[in-house]
Motif scaffolding. Structure first.
Motif, PDB file in Angstrom:
ATOM      1  N   THR A 306       1.005  -1.099  -0.136  1.00 18.50           N
ATOM      2  CA  THR A 306       0.103   0.090   0.017  1.00 18.50           C
ATOM      3  C   THR A 306       0.954   1.345   0.025  1.00 18.50           C
ATOM      4  N   ASP A 312      -0.790  12.018   4.628  1.00 14.53           N
ATOM      5  CA  ASP A 312      -2.055  11.445   4.794  1.00 14.53           C
ATOM      6  C   ASP A 312      -2.218  10.751   6.227  1.00 14.53           C
ATOM      7  N   HIS A 495      -9.426   1.606  -8.962  1.00 18.47           N
ATOM      8  CA  HIS A 495     -10.103   2.079  -8.035  1.00 18.47           C
ATOM      9  C   HIS A 495     -11.326   1.124  -7.566  1.00 18.47           C
ATOM     10  N   SER A 510     -11.185   1.952  -2.039  1.00 20.17           N
ATOM     11  CA  SER A 510      -9.686   1.610  -2.173  1.00 20.17           C
ATOM     12  C   SER A 510      -9.136   2.939  -1.985  1.00 20.17           C
ATOM     13  N   HIS A 511      -7.711   2.677  -1.481  1.00 20.57           N
ATOM     14  CA  HIS A 511      -6.869   4.115  -1.244  1.00 20.57           C
ATOM     15  C   HIS A 511      -6.092   4.138  -2.409  1.00 20.57           C
ATOM     16  N   ASN A 513      -3.550   5.279  -5.481  1.00 24.55           N
ATOM     17  CA  ASN A 513      -2.206   5.350  -5.567  1.00 24.55           C
ATOM     18  C   ASN A 513      -1.903   6.518  -6.612  1.00 24.55           C
ATOM     19  N   VAL A 522      -7.401  -2.682   0.050  1.00 27.70           N
ATOM     20  CA  VAL A 522      -7.994  -2.143   1.459  1.00 27.70           C
ATOM     21  C   VAL A 522      -7.625  -3.478   2.469  1.00 27.70           C
TER      22      VAL A 522
END
Length: 959
Positions: A306, A312, A495, A510-511, A513, A522
Motif C-alpha cells: 500500500t 495523509d 479504484h 480503495s486507497h 495510488n 484495502v
C-alpha cells in the motif's frame, strides 16, 4: 526585391476563389453525439496473443479458473513453483554431467549477446528507451571471477547489498528490506548446482509464482586482456612478470569487478545472480530500471503493498505502534522523498542532509528505547548517509546508546534516524503486508472495456465469506514490466469500493495510488456474507506509445528472438484475462439471445409488414391509374374509328349531292356523334347519353356496327383528300392531349373522372402542329404506359399471358378493360418483386449543392465539387479503445472464501436477465456469432421475410 516582384505578379493575375466548403447544418447536440460516436471504437478489443499459435499460452488459458473460485492456501502456489524449480535444476545438472559441460542458458546467453553486439539481454524490445546506457565490457563465469566463490556467506543480510550500474535501486532496497527478516531471501533462491553453474529462483507475478533458471555468467566492468588495447599497452609498460595475470586480478576478479550489483564480500555471489534472474524474468536489464520498493517486495514475497504519504497519516502515534513497530514481522517498509519536488542543481542532496531525492530506501528496524522512537534505514548504494540527529558521529551517540542499539560507525549506507525526522524528511512509504500459512488467497481475472468518461464499470466481483475474518482485498492489473513496449497506448489507474449485498451504503473505498498504479487494496475485518466489489478504472491515452500491432510490425523482421521472448511473457500474462463462459453463463446467454432474437423478429416483422403493405397500396394506386389511362386510350380510339365510319357513311349516302351539301350533312352527323360522345366518364367507363333519333341511316348503322372488343379493325379509307384532312384534324388534338396527359407524373390521388373528355376538333393549322408534337411525344412514352403493362407482366384489359406488341412511336390496338376493378398478382412472389418498383419515368436531374454554382463559375465546369470534410475522421481512424485486464485477489483466514464475476444486466420484456454480450465480453475478443452487418444478419432477415410472406393473405392485393 524578389518579394515585391512576386507580389506584383500575383496581383496582376486574377485570383481564383477558393471553393466554398460544404457545411452540414444540423443541431449542435447532434454534432456532439456524432463526435463521440466516432471517438469511441465500435469494436473494442485487446490483443491477447502476440505469438502465432502459442501453445503455452493456450494451455494456460484453458487451465485458467472460471466460474466460482474458492480459496486456497497462500503458500500452495509457492510450493508448486518451488517443486518445479528444484526439478528443473536437477534435470539440467544431470544432463550437464552426462555430457561433461557447464550449463549455458540458451534463452539468456549474455556472453554471446555481448560478443555479437545483439544486446537482447541488455536493451528492451524498442531500442532507445533505456534510462541509462548499459555498457559492460566482458562476461565471465563465477568460477573465473571469484577465487573462492560462495553463494551465501553468513546468510543474506542487508549489509551485503550494493547497487551496481543499473538504475534498480528500488530492487536493491527491497533486498535490503528482506535481509532484515530471517530466511526471506532463502525462499527466493531455491535451488543451485554451483559446480555445473545452474541456479533456480522463484518470483511472484500477477497473483502466482513463476520459476526462473539461469547460468553463472556475469557482466564485468573491464574488457578482456586481448580486447583492451589501450589498457593492455599501459599494463605492458609496467615492469611485471605477468602483466596479463596482474591485469586480470586487478580488473576482473572479485565483487568489485562486476558491472551490476555486488555483495560487500569479495567472494559472495547470491546478489548478482539474483539480480540477473530478476532481469531475465522481465526480459532484460533495461526493464528493471526505475520502480518502487513496494513492487519489488511484492515480487519477492507475494505480499500486498500500500502506498502511504506522510501528509495523509491521520494518527502518527497509531501508525508507529500498529505498523512501524511490526516491521519484519507483519510488514516490510520502503521509503522515498522528493517524488513531487522540482529539484535541480547541485543542492539536490545537501538540502535534505544527504537524503537522496527520487531514491529508494528501506527501513530495517524500529525501536522505542527510553522514550526515543528510532529507525534503522539503509541506502542501497552503500554510501550517502543521513547527516542529522542520530547520524554517525552526531552528539546523540554515547557508549550506552551504541550498546543499546548495537550500532557501529562506518560509511556503509546504514544509519539511524528519529521517527520525527523520518516523517519530516521522507514523503512516501511503501508498506507491504506479509502473509503466513494461516492465510488463504482467492483470485479471479477478467477483461473489461474502459470508457473515456470514467465511472463504475458494469462488470463487478462478488465475494462470499462464510465466517468472520480479517480480509485484504487487492484489485490489480497485469505487471507491464514483463512485456515493456507491448503494453499499449493506455495507462490505467484502479479504484474500487466494497458494498454488502442488501445495503445501500458502501463499506470502504480503495486507497488511491499516485505512484504505484499496479494495484490498490484495502485491509479490514468483515462479517460473513456476500459483498460486491465495484471497479472504477481511469484510462489515459499516451500518444507517443505504439500499439502492440505497430511494435510487432516494426520488430518481427530484425528482432525475431527478442520479440519471441517478450511476446511469450505477454501471452502468458494475458492468458488469464481471456473471458471464459461458465455453464451458468452459457445457459443464461442462450436464453437471453433467444429472447433478444424473438424481440428482434417481432419488431422486424412489424416493420416489414408495414413497409410492404404501404408499398402494396402505392402499387394499387399506380395500377388503377394505368387502367384509367388504358380506358381513356381505348375510348379515344373507339371514338376516332366511329368518326371515320360516320364520315365514310355520310359521303356514301350523299354521293349524288353537291360537295357543299355533303360536307354540311357530314358536319351535322359529326355534331350528333359529338353530342353523343360528350358523356360523363366515371371510374367504370363511359356512361351513354340518349341518342338523337333522326330515323335509320347509314351513319347510325355504321356507328352501331363498331365492335366493342379489342379486335376492332379500322374502316376502309377513301381516296379523298378532304376526308383525310378531316381525319387528321380530328385525330391530332385528341392524341396529343392524351399523350401529354400520360407523360405528366401521376397525381397522388386518382383523377376526377367525372369531368368530360375534351373532344373539340381543332382547326387544321393547329392540327398539323399537334400531330407533330404527338409523333415526337410518342418516342418518349414508356412502354408500360403505351401498353398498359402491369408489374406482373400482364397488360391492362388483357388476360394473363396475352402478349401485346409495342413499337415506339405507334399506338397499340385498343383492348377491352374488365368491368370490375380487381387486380391480383399471379403469386406472392410477383408481388414481392414489384415492391419499390416505380414507373419507368425519365430521371429527374439532381439539384446542385449549395455553393456549387459559385465554384463552377470560378473554376470552370470541369472543376470537381468539393466533398464535405469529415471532422470526425481523425477519431474514426484512431478511435478510443482502452481495454484492461484486471484481477481481484482476496486474502482471508476464512476456510471457504469464493469469488464470482458478475456480468452486466439488462431488462428484457420486464425481466432482468444476464447479458453476457457486454463490454467485457467484447473486450476479450471472444464474442460468439458474426458481425452485426455480416452473414448472420442477412440469414436472419431472410427468415423474417419468409415468416412475413407466409402471414400475408393471398387476397390482400384486392382493391
Amino acid at each position: 526585391m524578389g518579394s515585391s516582384t512576386t507580389s506584383s505578379r500575383s496581383s496582376s493575375q486574377p485570383q481564383e476563389p477558393e471553393p466554398r466548403k460544404r457545411v452540414k447544418k444540423q443541431p449542435p447536440q447532434q454534432t456532439v453525439d456524432q463526435l463521440w460516436e466516432a471517438f469511441t471504437t465500435k469494436y473494442p478489443g485487446k490483443v491477447h496473443s502476440i505469438l502465432p499459435n502459442n501453445v503455452f499460452a493456450e494451455t494456460k488459458a484453458a487451465k485458467a479458473p472460471k466460474g466460482i473460485v474458492r480459496g486456497e492456501k497462500a503458500g500452495k502456489s509457492y510450493d508448486e513453483a518451488v517443486a518445479e524449480c528444484k526439478s528443473a535444476v536437477e534435470k539440467i545438472a544431470k544432463e550437464c554431467r552426462r555430457v561433461n559441460m557447464k550449463y549455458r542458458d540458451p534463452h539468456f546467453d549474455i556472453e554471446f549477446d555481448l560478443k555479437m553486439n545483439v544486446r537482447d539481454c541488455l536493451d528492451g524490445l524498442v531500442r532507445g528507451d533505456s534510462t541509462y546506457e548499459l555498457s559492460p565490457k566482458s562476461v565471465k563465469r563465477v568460477t573465473q571471477i571469484f577465487e573462492d566463490p560462495v553463494f551465501f556467506q553468513e546468510g543474506a543480510t542487508a549489509s551485503d547489498v550494493r547497487q551496481g550500474r543499473d538504475g534498480d535501486c528500488w530492487f536493491m532496497s527491497a533486498l535490503c528490506a528482506l535481509g532484515g527478516k530471517q530466511d526471506l531471501i532463502d525462499k527466493v533462491c531455491i535451488a543451485r548446482e554451483e559446480k555445473v553453474g545452474v541456479y533456480g529462483f522463484v518470483f511472484h507475478r500477477d497473483g502466482e509464482w513463476i520459476q526462473t533458471i539461469i547460468d553463472d555468467k556475469l557482466y564485468l566492468i573491464a574488457s578482456d586482456w586481448d580486447e583492451s588495447m589501450d589498457e593492455k599497452w599501459t599494463w605492458q609498460q609496467i615492469n611485471r612478470a605477468d602483466a596479463e595475470e596482474e591485469y586480470r586480478k586487478s580488473n576482473q576478479t572479485g565483487s568489485r569487478a562486476l558491472y551490476f550489483a555486488q555483495c560487500r564480500s569479495e567472494n559472495e555471489t547470491w546478489l548478482p545472480l539474483l539480480e540477473k534472474a530478476y532481469a531475465k524474468a522481465h526480459g532484460d536489464y533495461n526493464s528493471i530500471q526505475g520502480g518502487f520498493t513496494g513492487e519489488a517486495i511484492e515480487d519477492l514475497t507475494g505480499g500486498v503493498t500500500t502506498e502511504l504519504f506522510t501528509s495523509d497519516i491521520l494518527d502518527t502515534d497509531k501508525f508507529w505502534t500498529d505498523e512501524i513497530m511490526k516491521v519484519n514481522q507483519e510488514f516490510l517498509f520502503g521509503c522515498a522523498t522528493g517524488v513531487f519536488d522540482n529539484w535541480q542543481g547541485e543542492n539536490w542532496m545537501t538540502d535534505r542532509k544527504d537524503i537522496v531525492s527520487m531514491h529508494a530506501y528501506s527501513i530495517l528496524a524500529a525501536k522505542e528505547v527510553k522514550g526515543e522512537r528510532l529507525l534503522r534505514v539503509r541506502n542501497p548504494w552503500g554510501k550517502f548517509e543521513w547527516k542529522g540527529a542520530w547520524s554517525d558521529g552526531s552528539e546523540q551517540w554515547t557508549p550506552e546508546w551504541m550498546q543499546l542499539l548495537d550500532h557501529k560507525f562506518g560509511d556503509d549506507g546504514m544509519f539511524w534516524i528519529s521517527y520525527k525526522d523520518l516523517l519530516r524528511k521522507f514523503q512516501s512509504f511503501d508498506r507491504t503486508r506479509l502473509f503466513g500459512p494461516e492465510w488463504s488467497v482467492t483470485q479471479q481475472w477478467t477483461t473489461i472495456d474502459i470508457p473515456w468518461s470514467a465511472d463504475y464499470n458494469d462488470t463487478k466481483f462478488s465475494v462470499t465469506l462464510t465466517e468472520p475474518s480479517p480480509v485484504v482485498i487487492v484489485l490489480s492489473k497485469l505487471d507491464e514490466r514483463y512485456f515493456q513496449a507491448l503494453e499499449g497506448q493506455y495507462s490505467f489507474s484502479l479504484h474500487f469500493r466494497l458494498e454488502k449485498d442488501g445495503e445501500h451504503d458502501y463499506i470502504v473505498r480503495s486507497h488511491g495510488n499516485y505512484l504505484m498504479d499496479r494495484s490498490v487494496s484495502v485491509d479490514l475485518d468483515l462479517e460473513p456474507g456476500t459483498y460486491s466489489v465495484l471497479m472504477k478504472i481511469v484510462a489515459k491515452r499516451i500518444s507517443y506509445r505504439d500499439s502492440p500491432e505497430q511494435v510487432i510490425r516494426d520488430t518481427c523482421r530484425d528482432r525475431q528472438d527478442k520479440l519471441i521472448q517478450i511476446g511469450l511473457a505477454y501471452d502468458l500474462a494475458h492468458a488469464k484475462g481471456k473471458v471464459k463462459e461458465t455453464d451458468a453463463e452459457k445457459k443464461s446467454r442462450e436464453e437471453h439471445e433467444a429472447k433478444q432474437k424473438e424481440i428482434h423478429h417481432k419488431k422486424r416483422r412489424e416493420e416489414l409488414r408495414a413497409k410492404w403493405l404501404k408499398n402494396w397500396e402505392v402499387q394499387k394506386k399506380r395500377v388503377a391509374r394505368q387502367k384509367r389511362h388504358a380506358k381513356r386510350k381505348e375510348e379515344h380510339d373507339r371514338k376516332v374509328e366511329a368518326r371515320k365510319a360516320v364520315t365514310a357513311a355520310a359521303l356514301e349516302e350523299n354521293a349524288t349531292v353537291g360537295k357543299d351539301d355533303a360536307n354540311a350533312g357530314a358536319d351535322d352527323k359529326i355534331e350528333a356523334v359529338d353530342q353523343q360522345d360528350n358523356a360523363q366518364v366515371t371510374e367504370n367507363g363511359v356512361q351513354e347519353t340518349p341518342a338523337v333519333t333522326d330515323g335509320p341511316s347509314k351513319v347510325e348503322e355504321a356507328q352501331t356496327a363498331i365492335p366493342e372488343t379489342s379486335e376492332v379493325q379500322p374502316a376502309a379509307s377513301q381516296d379523298n383528300t378532304a376526308t383525310k384532312s378531316a381525319e387528321l384534324a380530328r385525330d391530332a388534338p385528341e392524341s396529343a392531349k392524351d399523350a401529354a396527359t400520360m407523360l405528366s407524373p401521376p397525381p397522388d390521388e386518382p383523377a376526377d373522372e367525372s369531368q368530360p373528355v375534351d373532344n373539340e376538333i381543332k382547326p387544321d393549322n393547329v392540327a398539323s402542329e399537334k400531330a407533330a408534337e404527338f409523333e415526337a411525344a410518342l418516342q418518349n412514352v414508356p412502354s408500360v404506359l403505351v401498353t398498359g403493362a402491369l408489374p406482373n407482366g400482364n397488360t391492362a384489359g388483357t388476360a394473363p399471358g396475352t402478349a401485346v406488341a409495342t413499337v415506339p412511336g405507334t399506338v397499340p390496338p385498343p383492348s377491352t378493360v374488365a368491368e370490375d376493378n380487381t387486380w391480383e398478382f399471379d403469386s406472392l412472389a410477383s408481388f414481392e418483386s414489384s415492391i419499390d418498383t416505380d414507373l419507368d419515368l425519365p430521371p429527374i436531374e439532381p439539384t446542385p449543392p449549395e455553393g456549387a454554382d459559385v465554384a463552377l463559375g470560378a473554376l470552370g465546369s470541369s472543376a470537381p465539387i468539393p466533398e464535405e470534410e469529415n471532422e470526425n475522421q481523425i477519431f474514426e481512424d484512431d478511435p478510443w479503445n482502452a481495454v484492461c485486464v484486471v484481477g481481484l485477489r482476496v486474502y482471508s483466514r476464512s476456510k471457504d472464501t469464493s469469488i464470482l464475476i458478475v456480468r452486466p444486466k439488462s431488462e428484457i420484456e420486464g425481466e432482468t436477465e444476464l447479458d453476457v454480450d457486454d463490454n467485457s465480453k467484447g473486450a476479450s475478443g471472444e464474442v460468439s456469432g458474426k458481425d452485426k452487418d455480416g452473414e448472420d444478419k442477412n440469414e436472419e432477415e431472410d427468415d423474417i421475410k419468409t415468416e412475413v410472406k407466409e402471414g400475408i393473405p393471398d387476397n390482400i392485393g384486392t382493391v
